[in-house]
Design a protein around this motif. Structure first.
Motif, short mmCIF file in Angstrom:
data_model
loop_
_atom_site.label_atom_id
_atom_site.label_comp_id
_atom_site.label_asym_id
_atom_site.label_seq_id
_atom_site.Cartn_x
_atom_site.Cartn_y
_atom_site.Cartn_z
N GLU A 1 36.67 -5.12 8.66
CA GLU A 1 36.02 -6.17 7.87
C GLU A 1 34.64 -6.51 8.43
N ALA A 2 34.51 -6.53 9.75
CA ALA A 2 33.21 -6.84 10.37
C ALA A 2 32.19 -5.75 10.07
N VAL A 3 32.61 -4.50 10.17
CA VAL A 3 31.72 -3.38 9.87
C VAL A 3 31.26 -3.46 8.42
N VAL B 1 28.67 1.06 20.98
CA VAL B 1 28.50 2.47 20.59
C VAL B 1 29.22 2.74 19.27
N SER B 2 30.43 2.23 19.13
CA SER B 2 31.20 2.44 17.90
C SER B 2 30.47 1.86 16.69
N GLU C 1 17.32 7.39 20.68
CA GLU C 1 18.29 7.95 19.72
C GLU C 1 19.68 7.40 20.06
N ASN C 2 20.39 6.93 19.06
CA ASN C 2 21.56 6.09 19.27
C ASN C 2 22.90 6.76 19.02
N THR C 3 22.92 7.94 18.40
CA THR C 3 24.20 8.46 17.90
C THR C 3 24.62 9.78 18.53
#
Length: 414
Positions: free
Chosen positions: A86-88, A115-116, A153-155
């Motif tokens: 729900e938060a995402v 990170v998730s 870069e984050n992913t």
């Protein structure tokens, strides 16, 4: 959409994406996550400051309607899950949000929520502006020379989470493949991780950095990498960066090599310089010659280390802001940890979260409110009204609580 625990505030209008651009109404709904540990203390303080800045800048014609979203310990109590879907969904729905620090176990336990979250919402650029504010204690003789914006870069990279513990069946299977099929040589029974670096991921990050430099009148973009050792991952990041500049920004960029040759030392009007530095050398040069660097684009792990190290030059991560930004969705955040031993003591420095809110205001296009926060901060710190962490480094400082620091900033806005 209907939510189980999240309550949308009355009177606000959601931010939307129209014709490929962010549409921000005068009464936007913006999400906030208190965070763990000191999160509630600094978030309460920051909300007061941001609201005061918006009121000062626009006299009531604009207002942010804050919507609380739950992640971390508060979410675990409500949903039985620190990372509820729900938060995402709400963060995606509201488009722009801000969060306090969230606790992540070290060496085991659940995966990092930060990170998730970046991966779930494809927030591929971690943007960290680092500059010095007058009066803030610094270990440098000339901290005012530091003024960089780091695009991390984050992913991908080793933070992609593709790793297997030593002794596991997965690690043993991967070890057999690497040794028997590819001829790799390493100690038996190792923990193993995979470092994915893609052309797509690299180029979209570097593209965002170059566009930022052009839009904000910056003079250079430096690609930071360890390509002398990791030639096919970090070396490729460097090469893809130069290729992108050459193919997509040919009329607006020039390489450092060309600047020294065809245009000796004189930057042509309307162009920015694209250059690169090996990561370990970059740490040294940011200490010795910080004025030579403007916008930095780098991979995940390098960016994590570098952004915190550079922040230390201007006062530490306690005042270092950050934002996780995709094509449109953005979640701004305090860049430090949750400091649970100070939770509820009304003692922590709210600077990192405050300046992350400045980034949020700029992202909304509300520059007048953003500058009001910066001016108030400079005024208050200039009078040596500071929280305990700065007070112990300054002579004649007046140490105040988190809430009192926020009150002083609101008062400074008149």
């Amino acid at each position: 959409m209907d939510y189980q625990h999240i309550r949308l505030p009355a009177g606000g209008e959601k931010i939307s994406i129209q014709n490929g651009r962010l549409h921000v109404p005068d009464q936007p709904v913006v999400g906030y996550i208190e965070g763990d540990g000191i999160g509630p203390d600094i978030m309460r303080a920051a909300l007061k400051v941001w609201d005061a800045a918006v009121l000062k800048a626009y006299g009531g014609s604009r207002k942010i309607h804050w919507c609380e979203i739950f992640l971390g310990e508060k979410a675990a109590a409500l949903y039985g899950d620190p990372f509820p879907q729900e938060a995402v969904q709400a963060l995606e729905d509201l488009v722009v949000s801000i969060k306090g620090p969230l606790t992540t176990p070290v060496g085991g336990g659940m995966r990092s929520i930060n990170v998730s979250l970046r991966q779930a919402l494809d927030l591929y650029a971690c943007v960290r502006p680092v500059r010095h504010f007058p009066g803030v204690p610094s270990p440098l003789r000339c901290p005012e020379a530091v003024d960089v914006v780091i695009f991390r870069e984050n992913t991908e990279d080793v933070y992609a989470g593709v790793e297997y513990p030593a002794g596991s069946a997965e690690a043993a299977k991967l070890e057999r493949f690497l040794k028997e099929e590819l001829g790799a040589d390493f100690h038996q029974g190792s923990a193993l991780g995979v470092k994915p670096v893609s052309e797509f991921g690299s180029k979209r990050l570097i593209r965002k950095a170059i566009r930022y430099a052009l839009d904000h009148g910056r003079k250079s973009v430096t690609l930071v990498h360890k390509g002398n050792i990791m030639k096919y991952t970090e070396g490729a990041f460097r090469n893809w960066g130069y290729e992108l500049a050459r193919t997509e920004f040919a009329d607006q960029t020039i390489t450092e090599e060309a600047l020294g040759g065809v245009h000796p030392g004189q930057l042509p009007d309307g162009k920015i310089v694209i250059k690169d530095r090996i990561a370990d050398i970059m740490f040294q040069q940011m200490l010795l010659r910080p004025e030579e660097f403007d916008v930095i684009a780098t991979l995940n792990l390098n960016g994590d280390y570098l952004s915190d190290a550079v922040a230390a030059e201007v006062g530490g991560v306690g005042i270092a802001p950050g934002g996780n930004i995709g094509d449109f969705i953005a979640v701004f955040e305090a860049t430090h940890g949750s400091a649970p031993k100070y939770a509820g003591l009304d003692k922590a420095n709210p600077g990192s979260l405050l300046f992350s809110g400045v980034m949020l205001l700029d992202y909304l296009g509300w520059q007048e409110a953003a500058r009001a926060v910066e001016a108030a901060y400079t005024s208050v710190v200039g009078r040596k009204i500071v929280t305990y962490d700065f007070a112990r480094q300054m002579e004649g400082a007046r140490e105040v609580k988190t809430s009192e620091f926020a009150e002083a900033m609101v008062a400074a806005m008149g």
